[in-house]
Scaffold this active site. Structure first.
Site, PDB file in Angstrom:
ATOM      1  N   ASP A 101      -2.330   6.529  -3.582  1.00  0.00           N
ATOM      2  CA  ASP A 101      -1.399   5.877  -2.692  1.00  0.00           C
ATOM      3  C   ASP A 101      -0.685   4.665  -3.746  1.00  0.00           C
ATOM      4  O   ASP A 101      -0.899   4.571  -4.607  1.00  0.00           O
ATOM      5  CB  ASP A 101      -1.792   5.098  -1.443  1.00  0.00           C
TER       6      ASP A 101
ATOM      7  N   ASP B 107      -5.566   2.495  -3.873  1.00  0.00           N
ATOM      8  CA  ASP B 107      -6.946   2.405  -3.165  1.00  0.00           C
ATOM      9  C   ASP B 107      -7.001   3.575  -2.330  1.00  0.00           C
ATOM     10  O   ASP B 107      -8.368   3.895  -2.083  1.00  0.00           O
ATOM     11  CB  ASP B 107      -7.087   1.136  -2.416  1.00  0.00           C
ATOM     12  N   ARG B 108      -6.217   4.495  -1.947  1.00  0.00           N
ATOM     13  CA  ARG B 108      -6.454   5.710  -1.106  1.00  0.00           C
ATOM     14  C   ARG B 108      -6.535   6.942  -2.065  1.00  0.00           C
ATOM     15  O   ARG B 108      -6.319   7.012  -3.070  1.00  0.00           O
ATOM     16  CB  ARG B 108      -5.440   5.685  -0.226  1.00  0.00           C
TER      17      ARG B 108
ATOM     18  N   SER C 198       0.720  -1.227  -0.030  1.00  0.00           N
ATOM     19  CA  SER C 198      -0.099  -0.100  -0.007  1.00  0.00           C
ATOM     20  C   SER C 198       0.779   1.185  -0.167  1.00  0.00           C
ATOM     21  O   SER C 198       1.726   1.486  -0.849  1.00  0.00           O
ATOM     22  CB  SER C 198      -1.166   0.166   0.969  1.00  0.00           C
ATOM     23  N   HIS C 199       0.769   2.140   1.183  1.00  0.00           N
ATOM     24  CA  HIS C 199       1.405   3.367   1.135  1.00  0.00           C
ATOM     25  C   HIS C 199       2.566   3.340   1.835  1.00  0.00           C
ATOM     26  O   HIS C 199       3.488   4.340   1.820  1.00  0.00           O
ATOM     27  CB  HIS C 199       0.428   4.345   2.055  1.00  0.00           C
TER      28      HIS C 199
ATOM     29  N   LYS D  27     -11.439  -0.150  -1.410  1.00  0.00           N
ATOM     30  CA  LYS D  27     -11.404   0.998  -1.569  1.00  0.00           C
ATOM     31  C   LYS D  27     -10.820   1.315  -2.685  1.00  0.00           C
ATOM     32  O   LYS D  27     -10.072   0.774  -3.540  1.00  0.00           O
ATOM     33  CB  LYS D  27     -10.717   1.915  -0.298  1.00  0.00           C
TER      34      LYS D  27
ATOM     35  N   ARG E 116      -2.056   4.863  16.982  1.00  0.00           N
ATOM     36  CA  ARG E 116      -2.989   5.912  16.301  1.00  0.00           C
ATOM     37  C   ARG E 116      -3.843   6.439  17.361  1.00  0.00           C
ATOM     38  O   ARG E 116      -4.678   5.598  18.356  1.00  0.00           O
ATOM     39  CB  ARG E 116      -3.659   5.485  15.323  1.00  0.00           C
TER      40      ARG E 116
ATOM     41  N   ASP F 273      -0.743   1.610  -4.094  1.00  0.00           N
ATOM     42  CA  ASP F 273      -1.647   0.610  -4.881  1.00  0.00           C
ATOM     43  C   ASP F 273      -2.879   0.933  -5.161  1.00  0.00           C
ATOM     44  O   ASP F 273      -3.771   0.477  -5.746  1.00  0.00           O
ATOM     45  CB  ASP F 273      -1.717  -0.582  -3.857  1.00  0.00           C
TER      46      ASP F 273
END
Ligand code: G1P
Ligand code: ZN
Length: 542
Positions: free
Chosen positions: A276, A280-281, A112-113, A375, A495, A278
């Site tokens: 991002d 999806d964001r 991902s990111h 997403k 987080r 991949d």
């Protein structure tokens, strides 16, 4: 020839929030990748002769793992593998391809990111036939299998040429290299009013899309520039690179700072967006305004009917628990069901399959709908553009109108990255124990109303997911959520999600940091963030 190779288990192959994510060097250990892929195949049933979709975000190690997986899919009895050209498929495009070609499932290679390169991150995720991430029942089984595995199957065969469209035979299986963009671009044309967006752009509306040297470059060039007529140069950093140009392909104000500077600078475009690693964001900006992902979800839900695919309204809205309540205000006003799920897209799949939700979102820059089961970054960008093309107002005006109608959820997430894992666990454990005594206590002038640990009972299959985040609610509707990341590859990330609701008759144009100041102090006072971690401030604020 099919070979059966003896192996021994690795203890650390437990999938996290989104698949197995580790440093590249961990995946490069002899048999590490093979063990995990075989563990996936071992827990699946009935795929003989069926189709597997395969693709990744193009990061370092992508091609090697694709070749291994092809040989293992052939040895395990798949009939066909659909792989994106160059080994590339964005995560939402992979989800669509799985659905469109009725594949048995897919393996998506992405972290991902997270950054890419020989010393950075890699990941493998299994998606089921609905196109969505495997539910916990399957990821738990994969992990259990990985702790027992003693052999894997692989055929001896030359590498497939991933840079040429068409079919190749690998043992008894056919590998088809497909155009990664075509099917996805066609789906987007079905959902949105491309004529209206083309007219908006032709009329002088200016946009800037930062692909961050990640997977969406080719998709954005095709859709935004070629099909929608945006001028060349609209897509920046459009060439996917194995190391993302040395950056984190994470669309937020830290890593997409060039886009922020452009959108807040002189002569800024009307609309700015990024995606991002991949794809999806999404990150959404207007001229001199950043739309938080939680607000974007709410605004998209409130305006979705302006796009053809959603003209008949939504069946419901779903959001992850730490995502702000902005979407709840919209759901309430429109009389729609609102579902609150744990963090991670896999929890939306059942709701979408059951027709209980149409639009879903997470505060972590993820929004999507029932068009796929992931997403989808470019989908969010195109829905925004469709809405802007119909309303012909600025992003800032649309948001001001939104808050005037629904109120405003001031929101921020504070991440404390690279913490000592034991210290982070202790912080969470102490807070968990302290929680029952917190109601009634006042911190930084804010009175705690309730405190609990979120758990989710899936309304479709009844499965229960425990331990999904510690929530503190304050009088007046403010909220702090604490959870540990499940996607990191070194140490722990805490987080802290902060939120305060302001009614329609309140102050709707305050500075977010100021609006949340008391909550930030309360978070430290109640959870002892500095005391446990030694950190005086978060690493990243989004
Ligand atoms: C993070 C995000 C979460 C998202 C996931 C995968 O997970 O917080 O919303 O679904 O990445 O993109 P976390 O690291 O918090 O477990
Ligand atoms: Zn992603």
């Amino acid at each position: 020839m099919t070979l059966t190779i003896a192996t021994t288990p690795f203890a650390d192959q437990k999938p996290g929030t989104s698949g197995l994510r580790k440093k590249v060097r961990i995946f490069q250990q002899p048999n590490y990748t093979e063990n995990f892929v075989q563990s996936v195949f071992d827990v699946l049933d009935g795929f003989a002769g069926q189709t597997l979709v395969l693709g990744g975000d193009g990061r370092y190690l992508n091609r090697e793992v694709i070749q291994i997986t092809i040989r293992m899919a052939a040895a395990n009895g798949f009939g066909r593998v659909l792989v994106g050209l160059g080994g590339i498929l964005s995560t939402p495009a992979a989800s669509h391809v799985i659905r469109k070609y009725q594949a048995f499932g897919g393996l998506i290679l992405s972290a991902s990111h997270n950054p890419g390169g020989p010393d950075e991150d890699f990941g493998i995720k299994y998606n089921i036939a609905n196109g969505g991430p495997a539910p916990e029942k399957i990821t738990d089984a994969i992990y259990a299998r990985s702790t027992q595995i003693d052999r894997y199957h692989i055929v001896e065969a030359p590498d497939v040429d991933l840079d040429r469209l068409g079919e190749t035979q690998v043992a008894d299986m056919v590998v088809e290299v497909i155009d990664p963009v075509a099917d996805y671009a066609e789906l987007m044309e079905d959902l949105f009013d491309f004529d209206a967006i083309r007219a908006l752009i032709a009329g002088g509306f200016r946009l800037s899309f930062d692909a961050m040297h990640a997977v969406t470059g080719p998709y954005a060039h095709e859709i935004l520039e070629r099909r929608l007529g945006a001028p060349g140069g609209t897509v920046v950093n459009g060439a996917p690179l194995p190391d993302f140009g040395g950056h984190h392909p994470d669309p937020n104000m830290v890593h997409a700072h060039e886009l922020f500077a452009r959108m807040f600078g002189a002569d800024a475009p009307d609309f700015g967006a990024a995606s991002d690693g991949d794809g999806d964001r999404n990150l959404i900006l207007g001229r001199a305004i950043f739309v938080t992902p939680s607000d974007s979800l709410a605004a998209l839900a409130a305006n979705a009917h302006l796009a053809p695919a959603y003209a008949r309204g939504l069946k419901g809205i779903a959001r992850s628990m730490p995502t702000s309540g902005a979407a709840d205000q919209v759901a309430h006003a429109l009389g729609l069901p609102l579902h609150e799920t744990p963090t991670g897209w896999k929890f939306f799949g059942n709701l979408l399959d059951a027709g209980m939700a149409t639009i879903c979102g997470e505060e972590s820059a993820g929004t999507g709908s029932d068009h796929v089961r992931e997403k989808d970054g470019l989908w969010a960008v195109l829905l925004w553009l469709n809405i802007l093309a119909v309303r012909r107002e600025s992003v800032a005006a649309i948001m001001a109108d939104h808050w005037a109608r629904f109120g405003r959820n001031y929101y921020a997430r504070h991440d404390y990255e690279g913490l000592d894992s034991a210290a982070a666990e202790t912080l969470m454990a102490e807070l968990r124990v302290a929680m029952s005594a917190l109601p009634g206590r006042v911190a930084s002038g804010l009175a705690v109303e309730s405190a609990d640990e979120f758990e989710y009972s899936d309304p479709v299959d009844g499965s229960l997911s425990r331990g999904q985040g510690l929530r503190l609610r304050f009088e007046g509707g403010a909220r702090i959520v604490f959870r540990l990341s499940g996607t990191g590859t070194s140490g722990a990330t805490l987080r802290v999600y902060l939120e305060r609701y302001e009614r329609t008759d309140g102050i709707l144009d305050a500075d977010t940091a100021e609006a949340l100041g008391a909550l930030v102090a309360a978070a430290d006072e109640l959870a002892g963030i500095t005391r446990h971690t030694g950190r005086a401030a978060p690493t990243v604020i989004t």
